[in-house]
Structures are given as structure tokens and as C-alpha cells.
Write an enzyme that holds these catalytic residues in place. Structure first.
Site, PDB file in Angstrom:
ATOM      1  N   LYS A 144       0.930  -1.292  -0.070  1.00 43.82           N
ATOM      2  CA  LYS A 144      -0.019   0.072  -0.138  1.00 43.82           C
ATOM      3  C   LYS A 144       0.843   1.040  -0.041  1.00 43.82           C
ATOM      4  CE  LYS A 144      -3.686   2.406   2.850  1.00 43.82           C
ATOM      5  NZ  LYS A 144      -4.561   1.966   3.744  1.00 43.82           N
ATOM      6  N   GLU A 190      -9.923   7.337   5.551  1.00 47.29           N
ATOM      7  CA  GLU A 190     -10.216   6.620   6.756  1.00 47.29           C
ATOM      8  C   GLU A 190     -10.432   7.206   7.943  1.00 47.29           C
ATOM      9  OE1 GLU A 190      -6.119   4.696   6.650  1.00 47.29           O
ATOM     10  OE2 GLU A 190      -6.684   3.626   4.830  1.00 47.29           O
ATOM     11  N   ASP A 196      -5.232   8.799  13.684  1.00 50.32           N
ATOM     12  CA  ASP A 196      -5.028   7.650  12.986  1.00 50.32           C
ATOM     13  C   ASP A 196      -3.844   7.255  12.549  1.00 50.32           C
ATOM     14  OD1 ASP A 196      -5.294   5.398  11.339  1.00 50.32           O
ATOM     15  OD2 ASP A 196      -6.642   6.324   9.765  1.00 50.32           O
TER      16      ASP A 196
END
Ligand code: AMP
Length: 559
Positions: A67, A144, A167
Site C-alpha cells: 500500500k 479513513e 489515526d
């Protein structure tokens, strides 16, 4: 339609029904499927736990952490060919689709997929491409932290209105400031660091260990070291001192050592928090709650940082590993108008400034190119459409190559080039001494994908999003080709993914055992393989239970 959290380390798939959002477990009964792809000896493509286990014994046989390379031209060589990060992601997405189809008992063709808020246009486009290869239409790319906020809003029992979502995942760090009131989730600002996450802590701990032992990991031991360290890192969440065994040597390491060895990484968290607050025009005092998201936010050092530097006790009502996937499911329900979520409304922002390159006339007759002229400022609420007018440098000038950039620097060379548009026929009709004029309109949607429209003022001619091919993104033909290639690869030739995973795990254990224990494992494994060969479900199930029971004690406490 499903929700997918396509994570750096793990991926999850979720759905939302009248009872609310839930995460679906894979065949192994696990919600978290490792985002790892590998190729087995017989050419089968492995994904998830099976792939992760295979990488421990054969580090060259696959790839993890792809990713981080989305939207770049990086490729990996394994299984006899080269793989792009998009193809690796496609294999994981296809697995997510399959898990959902097994649960739901019907075909799934579209998804809400979460991406870090900090993903730029090429990374988002790469995610959409990966989904097409996996046979999924992307209903929405959801940031996200926004997903986390949606899950929070769905479950909310308190009246804390101004939130900061912190996050920290495996590879990325996102900070988002938002307000929730009367079912409206309004993103105020979002900021972060696309190359900062839990894996940096792992790397730092590996480096620390190499220093303690006086040598780096031998090539064939790198994956094993990483696993040991990963395990260690997690134990520090609850333990003060742990002992690590590498080869013959036992090294004690304390949580304080760990915090010292990684302090330089923790320090990098603060600037993103400050920037998000500044952009939201809020002070720390105005934040009602901090919501922790991402596995790495479990680290005591990170929680201490939130407590001390942000002055707030972090919220723990939602599981940091699952909250993003749950939010994706809430968004999925919003897209289809599900009854469970009728009351939630969402507004989001664009995380980066977007603009074009201009030349500045510093002295008469002399202009200097390379300046960034933002059309959309970062953290503008989306969807948004804004335009600006520009002129050619000279009245006789026919053509302009319009370069579109994303970033915050005044100089384009420090920003991210998204694409170029060639504009012809600009010469001004009346030979206007100020040059031909054109309008550039930027439209940014909820998926975070930009559309650029150019209108030539003299004749009204329009050009729309005529980007040249960008690195890391694929044309329609390339997607079709990748699809064919993946489709023709045997995925699970005769065994189910669960059996495959069991075999890879047994191979991994085999390398760790010696003597009688190794013989005993061999016997179990032979029996299991014979059962698979027989294709008799009863035999397979008995042999797999027996092999699983044999291995269980060795993996107790493993992730
Ligand atoms: P994510 O991308 O959200 O799945 O986050 C995964 C990252 O969180 C990886 O770097 C893990 O090592 C890390 N992580 C997960 N659980 C823990 C834990 N208990 N303590 C420290 N790090 C963790």
C-alpha cells in the site's frame, strides 16, 4: 455493496444491515486478513495469512506493505513475474469480495473503499484501478479518519461534539478534526504524514536490536526478525520488560528502551496535529475528545503523547483495528439509503491544495516559471468547484501546457505533479497586449478525485481532464490486461484458502522445529496432504483438525 478497509498491514470487509455495521470474518474465523500476497510452489496465488506465513520461510516469494507504493511505478519480482502494487492490492480486494460473497451468499459488485486522507490523486486512482481488476466498482473512496468518525457517530452515546481523529496505522498517519452534531459529520481539516506509521517503530526496533547484537539480520532471517520484533512491539502494550531470543542469545529489553529507541518517530506526530488544528481554526482546548484509530495507536508512547501533548484522555469506545471498516459499512449504507443510518449526513474536505503552475513577471520582459498558484486550498469542504482566469505570457502565444499540481509549497518543484493539459488556439483575437485568456475550473468530489476543465475565453472552447498518462496509474487497456492475467492464474487449485493457510503455517513451523517434534509434524502434514489428495471432505476435515491441534501450542499468543 460492501465496505473495505484496505490497510497497509491488514484488510477488513464489512456490511451494514438493520442491526448496524459489522465486520465479516474470513474462513479462518479472523476479521483481519493480512494485506500480503505470495505465490506458492505450485504457482497458486496466496493471500492473507497463508501468504504471510509463506513469506516467513520464503521472503522472496511474495510481498507485504505494497500500500505504501500505491501510485508509484515500483514493481516487485516474485512467482516468476513482476507485480505492481495495484495488482497486489487487487488480489487482496478480490479476497475481500470473496469473503463477503461467502457470507452473503450472493455476488458483490461494488464497494466503499477507505484510503488514508493523505492519499493524493494518483494513489486514489491506483486504488480505483485495483478495484476494477478485482471486479469491484468503487462506489466511494472514503478517507479513513472520516470512516472512523462515521462509525463513532453511529455508536455515539455522549455529547462530545468536536473530535480529533488520530489515526496511526502500519504505514500512514492521519489527523482529522471534525464536528458531529445532530447526525451531521462535518470534517473541518485533515492533515498527516503518508510515510509514518507502526512499521517505522518496527524498523527502529530492528535497528536497535542489530546494535545490541552487533550485527544486522542475515538476509534469510530478515522476515523472522521482523516477526519477532512485531510480536515484541505488541507485548510492550501491556508489559514493562520482555526478553527476546534471537538464535542462541537472549536479550532483555524494557519498555523504556523501546520508547527511547523510537522517540524520534513519536516526535514526528506532533506537526500534523498542529497543522490540522490550525487549518480548522481551533485550539487544543476546543477539542472535546481524541479518537484513536489504527493498530499502532495502541502503543503506550503514542497514548502518552495524546495525554500529555494534547491534554486529553483518548476515547477507547471503538476498537482501533475495526473502526475504519465499520465506518466504511456505515458509508455503504448511506450510499444505498439503508434504514440504520437514515439520520447521518457527511461533509468532507480535500486534504491537499490543488492548483496550477504559473510564471511570475518579476521584471518587465522577464518572467520566472515554476510558481504554484492554488485554485482549491487544502481543507476546502467538498464537493467543490472553483475557477480562476489566466493569461498567456505573450499576446502572440498560441499554446500553453497547463501543469496541475497538488501540494503546499510555493514552488511547484516541491509539489506533486498530477498531470498536464495542452491548450491550443489561445492567441488573443484583438492581439490583446495582456495575452489570451482562459478559465481553469477545478472540481473535486467526495472520492478525492479531481476534474479539470479549461475554457478558452475568446471562442468558448472547452477541454476536460485530458491528463497525459500518469506514473502508477493504468489505462483501460492495461487494466483489462491485468484482469486477464490475474484471472488466468490459478488461485486455489484444489484446496480452500483455509487449507492453504494451514499448510503454509505447518511449513513455517517445520523450519522452527527439530528432532522428534519435527518428525511428528511431518507425519501430521503427510496425513493432511494425503487427505487433500483424496478430496474426501470428511478425511480432510479430520486431518486438518488434527494438524491444527498439533500446531496450536506453538502459535499461542501469535498475531
Ligand atoms: P493498521 O494499518 O491500522 O492495521 O495498523 C497496523 C500497525 O499497528 C502495525 O504496524 C502493527 O505493528 C501495529 N500494531 C497493532 N497492534 C499493536 C499493538 N498492540 N502495539 C503496538 N503496535 C501495534
Amino acid at each position: 455493496m460492501i465496505g473495505i478497509d484496505l490497510g497497509t498491514t491488514n484488510s477488513l470487509v464489512s456490511v451494514c444491515d438493520e442491526n448496524g455495521p459489522r465486520v465479516l470474518a474470513n474462513e479462518l474465523g479472523e476479521d483481519l486478513t493480512p494485506s500480503v500476497v505470495a505465490v506458492a510452489e505450485d504457482g497458486a496465488v496466496l493471500v492473507g495469512r497463508a501468504a504471510k506465513d509463506r513469506l516467513i520461510t520464503n521472503p522472496e516469494a511474495g510481498q507485504a506493505f505494497f500500500k505504501r507504493d500505491m501510485g508509484t511505478t515500483t514493481t516487485y519480482a516474485f512467482g516468476g513475474r513482476r507485480w505492481s502494487p495495484v495488482e497486489c492490492s487487487a488480489v487482496v480486494l478480490r479476497e475481500m469480495k470473496r469473503i463477503a460473497e461467502t457470507h452473503l451468499g450472493r455476488e458483490v459488485d461494488s464497494a466503499v473503499i477507505t484510503v488514508p486522507a493523505y492519499f493524493h490523486d494518483q494513489q486514489r486512482q491506483a486504488t480505483v484501478n485495483a478495484a476494477s481488476i478485482a471486479g469491484l466498482r468503487v462506489e466511494r473512496l472514503l478517507n479513513e479518519p472520516t470512516a472512523a468518525a462515521l462509525a463513532y457517530e453511529f455508536n455515539r452515546e455522549d455529547d462530545l461534539n468536536t473530535l480529533l481523529v488520530f489515526d496511526l496505522g502500519g504505514g500512514t498517519f492521519d489527523v482529522t478534526v471534525l464536528e458531529c452534531f445532530d447526525g451531521v459529520v462535518e470534517i473541518k481539516a485533515s492533515s498527516g504524514d503518508g510515510r509514518l506509521g507502526g512499521e517505522d517503530y518496527t524498523e527502529a526496533l530492528i535497528a536497535w536490536m542489530a546494535k545490541e547484537l552487533g550485527h544486522a539480520a542475515p538476509k534469510d532471517q530478515q522476515m523472522r526478525w521482523r516477526n519477532v520484533v512485531e510480536h515484541l512491539k505488541r507485548r510492550f502494550t501491556t508489559e514493562e520488560t520482555v526478553e527476546v531470543q534471537i538464535g542462541e542469545k537472549k536479550v532483555p529489553i524494557s519498555r523504556a528502551d523501546f520508547i527511547d529507541a523510537t522517540n524520534h518517530i513519536t516526535m514526528r506526530l506532533w506537526p500534523a496535529v498542529r497543522r490540522a488544528l490550525n487549518d480548522a481554526q481551533l485550539t487544543l482546548k476546543q477539542i472535546d475528545a481524541v479518537l484513536l484509530v489504527g493498530g499502532a495507536s495502541r502503543m503506550p508512547a503514542v497514548q502518552d503523547m495524546v495525554r500529555h501533548d494534547l491534554g486529553t484522555e483518548p476515547q477507547r469506545s471503538l476498537d482501533p483495528d475495526r473502526v475504519v471498516a465499520l465506518g466504511a459499512a456505515v458509508q455503504q449504507a448511506l450510499c444505498v439509503g439503508g434504514s440504520a443510518v437514515r439520520d447521518i449526513v457527511l461533509t468532507d474536505v480535500c486534504p491537499h491544495s490543488l492548483g496550477v503552475e504559473v510564471a511570475k513577471a518579476l521584471l518587465p520582459g522577464h518572467s520566472q516559471p515554476g510558481y504554484f498558484d492554488p485554485i482549491l486550498d487544502r481543507n476546502t469542504t467538498v464537493p467543490v468547484s472553483r475557477s480562476r482566469n489566466y493569461r498567456t505570457l505573450h499576446p502572440q502565444q498560441e499554446q500553453v501546457i497547463l501543469k496541475v499540481f497538488q501540494g503546499e509549497s510555493r514552488l511547484t518543484k516541491e509539489n506533486h505533479l498530477i498531470g498536464m493539459i495542452r491548450i491550443d488556439g489561445l492567441k488573443s483575437a484583438q492581439d490583446d497586449p495582456q495575452g489570451g485568456m482562459f478559465e481553469v475550473r477545478f472540481t473535486y468530489d467526495m472520492n478525492g478525485i479531481l476534474e479539470v476543465e479549461v475554457t478558452i475565453s475568446s471562442n468558448g472552447k472547452k477541454l476536460t481532464e485530458v491528463f497525459e498518462q500518469r506514473p502508477g496509474t493504468m489505462t483501460r487497456e492495461q487494466i483489462a490486461e491485468a484482469l486477464k492475467l490475474l484471472g488466468s492464474l490459478k488461485q486455489h487449485p484444489r484446496e480452500s484458502p483455509a487449507n492453504r493457510a494451514l499448510i503454509e503455517r505447518a511449513h513455517r513451523l517445520f523450519t522452527e522445529l527439530t528432532g522428534l517434534l519435527r518428525d511428528a509434524l511431518t507425519q501430521e502434514l503427510d496425513q493432511f496432504e494425503a487427505a487433500l489428495e483424496s478430496q474426501d471432505p470428511k478425511l480432510i476435515s479430520a486431518a486438518s483438525e488434527s494438524l491444527d491441534a498439533f500446531m496450536k501450542p506453538y502459535f499461542a499468543g501469535d498475531d
